[in-house]
Design an enzyme around this catalytic site. Structure first.
Site, PDB file in Angstrom:
ATOM      1  N   TYR A  58       0.920  -1.060   0.286  1.00  0.00           N
ATOM      2  CA  TYR A  58      -0.015   0.024   0.039  1.00  0.00           C
ATOM      3  C   TYR A  58       0.895   1.164   0.031  1.00  0.00           C
ATOM      4  O   TYR A  58       1.579   1.353   0.699  1.00  0.00           O
ATOM      5  CB  TYR A  58      -1.155  -0.259   1.310  1.00  0.00           C
ATOM      6  CG  TYR A  58      -2.488  -0.321   0.925  1.00  0.00           C
ATOM      7  CD1 TYR A  58      -3.153   0.621   0.014  1.00  0.00           C
ATOM      8  CD2 TYR A  58      -3.016  -1.327   1.188  1.00  0.00           C
ATOM      9  CE1 TYR A  58      -4.397   0.559  -0.615  1.00  0.00           C
ATOM     10  CE2 TYR A  58      -4.273  -1.717   0.878  1.00  0.00           C
ATOM     11  CZ  TYR A  58      -4.967  -0.731   0.131  1.00  0.00           C
ATOM     12  OH  TYR A  58      -6.132  -1.226  -0.311  1.00  0.00           O
ATOM     13  N   GLU A  60      -0.387   4.724  -0.506  1.00  0.00           N
ATOM     14  CA  GLU A  60      -1.215   6.013  -0.725  1.00  0.00           C
ATOM     15  C   GLU A  60      -0.512   7.227  -0.615  1.00  0.00           C
ATOM     16  O   GLU A  60       0.265   7.311   0.251  1.00  0.00           O
ATOM     17  CB  GLU A  60      -2.654   6.050   0.175  1.00  0.00           C
ATOM     18  CG  GLU A  60      -3.804   4.724  -0.379  1.00  0.00           C
ATOM     19  CD  GLU A  60      -4.858   4.857   0.808  1.00  0.00           C
ATOM     20  OE1 GLU A  60      -4.918   5.530   1.693  1.00  0.00           O
ATOM     21  OE2 GLU A  60      -5.568   4.130   0.642  1.00  0.00           O
ATOM     22  N   ASP A 203      -6.541  13.816 -24.737  1.00  0.00           N
ATOM     23  CA  ASP A 203      -6.438  12.524 -24.550  1.00  0.00           C
ATOM     24  C   ASP A 203      -5.784  12.038 -25.883  1.00  0.00           C
ATOM     25  O   ASP A 203      -6.293  11.712 -26.973  1.00  0.00           O
ATOM     26  CB  ASP A 203      -7.902  11.966 -24.219  1.00  0.00           C
ATOM     27  CG  ASP A 203      -7.926  10.543 -24.133  1.00  0.00           C
ATOM     28  OD1 ASP A 203      -6.763   9.650 -24.216  1.00  0.00           O
ATOM     29  OD2 ASP A 203      -8.815   9.798 -23.836  1.00  0.00           O
ATOM     30  N   THR A 229      -3.574   6.339 -22.144  1.00  0.00           N
ATOM     31  CA  THR A 229      -3.329   5.132 -21.541  1.00  0.00           C
ATOM     32  C   THR A 229      -2.030   4.740 -21.801  1.00  0.00           C
ATOM     33  O   THR A 229      -1.098   5.314 -22.656  1.00  0.00           O
ATOM     34  CB  THR A 229      -4.060   3.938 -22.110  1.00  0.00           C
ATOM     35  OG1 THR A 229      -4.388   4.097 -23.514  1.00  0.00           O
ATOM     36  CG2 THR A 229      -5.557   4.229 -21.772  1.00  0.00           C
ATOM     37  N   LYS A 232      -1.361   1.000 -25.329  1.00  0.00           N
ATOM     38  CA  LYS A 232      -2.063   0.718 -26.678  1.00  0.00           C
ATOM     39  C   LYS A 232      -0.615   1.052 -27.751  1.00  0.00           C
ATOM     40  O   LYS A 232       0.121  -0.012 -27.650  1.00  0.00           O
ATOM     41  CB  LYS A 232      -2.963   1.905 -27.169  1.00  0.00           C
ATOM     42  CG  LYS A 232      -4.315   1.682 -26.296  1.00  0.00           C
ATOM     43  CD  LYS A 232      -5.238   2.811 -26.731  1.00  0.00           C
ATOM     44  CE  LYS A 232      -6.688   2.224 -25.987  1.00  0.00           C
ATOM     45  NZ  LYS A 232      -6.806   3.099 -24.747  1.00  0.00           N
ATOM     46  N   ARG A 238      -1.513  -2.333 -18.967  1.00  0.00           N
ATOM     47  CA  ARG A 238      -2.740  -1.341 -18.964  1.00  0.00           C
ATOM     48  C   ARG A 238      -2.508  -0.474 -17.810  1.00  0.00           C
ATOM     49  O   ARG A 238      -2.216  -0.756 -16.648  1.00  0.00           O
ATOM     50  CB  ARG A 238      -3.832  -2.421 -18.779  1.00  0.00           C
ATOM     51  CG  ARG A 238      -3.902  -3.659 -19.617  1.00  0.00           C
ATOM     52  CD  ARG A 238      -5.333  -4.321 -19.451  1.00  0.00           C
ATOM     53  NE  ARG A 238      -6.346  -3.360 -19.900  1.00  0.00           N
ATOM     54  CZ  ARG A 238      -6.621  -3.349 -21.073  1.00  0.00           C
ATOM     55  NH1 ARG A 238      -6.207  -4.282 -22.051  1.00  0.00           N
ATOM     56  NH2 ARG A 238      -7.807  -2.516 -21.584  1.00  0.00           N
TER      57      ARG A 238
HETATM   58  N1  DSN Z   1     -11.723   0.961 -25.500  1.00  0.00           N
HETATM   59  C1  DSN Z   1     -10.518   1.452 -26.071  1.00  0.00           C
HETATM   60  C2  DSN Z   1     -10.656   1.519 -27.285  1.00  0.00           C
HETATM   61  O1  DSN Z   1     -10.946   0.517 -27.985  1.00  0.00           O
HETATM   62  O2  DSN Z   1     -10.252   2.260 -28.017  1.00  0.00           O
HETATM   63  C3  DSN Z   1     -10.373   2.881 -25.544  1.00  0.00           C
HETATM   64  O3  DSN Z   1     -10.386   2.804 -24.069  1.00  0.00           O
END
Ligand code: DSN
Length: 421
Positions: A58, A60, A203, A229, A232, A238
């Site tokens: 933990y 925090e 984003d 994110t 990707k 993730r």
């Molecule tokens: N769900 C994702 C996508 O496939 O673009 C984005 O969070």
């Protein structure tokens, strides 16, 4: 399957039921052509860090300012992650704790807006993400979200964004998308935001890896805040991140992530992010991103040569939205049939789609994952031909055999470029 690397006794999982599911998932990933534009294959090192003992801790708070003792080691990991991600995106402040892109976006809303405030985001049916104001989400329920979209050519209608901004006087304008294959003009967005005194929040979840490589515009000099994110095109575990160059906003964002939206950070995931950021800082990552772009362009071009339409006419990133209206298949059927043929992708609305989101008239395809497996232009051209063969013959006589043949070709391609071997 002993690649996890965290314990070496060969007994990573004594729980056979779960272990079998994991093993089957590995085989599925090895044997299918992965075109889901938001997916990628993290390195063994990233996966090893994800499965490490930091999951027990933990922590925090933030490095050197924790609410628990015993945080000296996780502090090191979090500081490395922050330092590396700031270097990657050329920014001053980063929060690496968001558990996901959705949590990152919620934290930014929490930092910059109050319930009931108005913001502009790209409509879900136009290529935006759920968290950009769609009604089933907090972003659409707790704020007054106004959607902007694209024009007949499939391009963001900046004049309309300006018009909506003047009409609604938003607190924040959100740029970024989940299914938009063209470059976004972040400078223009900032001009629009400045003209109405709004924050510009960008984003880059989909484009982050290409931004790092200089192959997609960086929003860093234009946006007040940027989220992404990490899994990707950036090819990490993730998770989410939030970046800014503004010290005051950085403090607000830290408070918004913890204690505003999240509790304890997932320190194993932060360690894995640090590893992934280290990988993305290496010259090889730029080479990888170059291949992602080349392959994506080659696949879209070949689909067009086969007679299919690509939304907006072309791609300038890792993904394309394929318009299926010329064929007798919906996006839903196409994604199911392609999966049977060994190719995974997702159904996707096309602009002004007449079908509901559960059916759609398009599919979204991406090149990030298979480029990690070293597929090159000729493999992506072959994939485009395989997609066309399946979809253009759907429902015709001999279709099942043909789809089976494509399945065999997909397997052969996958076996030629092993994953995690
Ligand atoms: N769900 C994702 C996508 O496939 O673009 C984005 O969070």
């Amino acid at each position: 399957m002993t690649f996890n690397g965290y314990f070496s006794d060969g007994n990573e999982l004594a729980d056979k039921e779960v272990f079998d599911a994991i093993r089957s998932e590995l085989t599925r990933q090895q044997d299918q052509i992965e075109l889901i534009a938001s997916e990628n294959f993290a390195s063994k090192e990233v996966i090893a860090a994800l499965g490490c003992v930091m999951t027990n801790k933990y922590a925090e708070g933030y490095p050197s300012r924790r609410y628990y003792s015993g945080c000296s080691c996780v502090d090191v990991a979090e500081n490395i992650a922050i330092e590396r991600v700031c270097k990657l995106f050329n920014c001053k402040y980063a929060n690496v704790q968001p558990h996901s892109g959705a949590q990152a976006n919620l934290s930014v809303f929490y930092a910059l807006m109050s319930p009931g405030d108005t913001f502009l985001g790209m409509g879900l049916d136009m290529g935006g993400h759920l968290t950009h104001g769609a009604t089933p989400t907090i972003s659409g329920k707790w704020f007054k979200s106004i959607s902007y979209g694209i024009n007949e050519d499939g391009l963001i209608d900046y004049d309309n964004v300006q018009k909506l901004a003047e009409e609604h006087n938003p607190k924040l304008i959100l740029a970024g998308a989940s299914s938009y294959s063209r470059k976004i003009d972040f400078k223009r967005f900032r001009e629009i935001a400045d003209s109405v005194g709004a924050y510009l929040f960008v984003d880059i979840a989909h484009y982050a890896g290409l931004v790092v490589a200089g192959l997609y515009p960086s929003p860093m000099e234009h946006a007040h805040v940027v989220s992404s994110t990490t899994h990707k095109t950036l090819r990490g575990p993730r998770g989410g991140i939030i970046l800014t160059n503004d010290e005051v906003l950085a403090k607000k964002i830290n408070s918004a992530v913890f204690p505003g939206v999240q509790g304890g950070p997932q320190m194993h995931s932060i360690a894995a992010k640090a590893v992934a950021f280290g990988e993305a800082l290496r010259p090889e990552f730029k080479e990888y991103a170059k291949k992602v772009l080349e392959n994506s362009i080659a696949m879209a071009k070949r689909l067009k040569e086969n007679g299919l339409d690509i939304v907006s006419g072309k791609t300038e990133c890792h993904m394309s939205i394929v318009d299926l209206t010329k064929l007798s298949v919906t996006g839903k059927i196409a994604s199911l049939e392609l999966e049977e043929a060994g190719i995974t992708c997702n159904k996707n609305a096309i602009p002004f789609d007449k079908l509901p989101p559960t059916k759609t008239s398009g599919i979204r395809i991406g090149s990030a994952a298979m480029s990690t497996r070293n597929f090159g232009v000729s493999e992506f051209q072959k994939i485009a031909d395989m997609i066309y063969t399946v979809l253009s013959n759907y429902g015709k006589s001999g279709y099942d055999d043909l789809r089976q043949r494509v399945r065999g070709e997909a397997l052969e391609l996958c076996r030629a470029y092993p994953l995690y071997k």
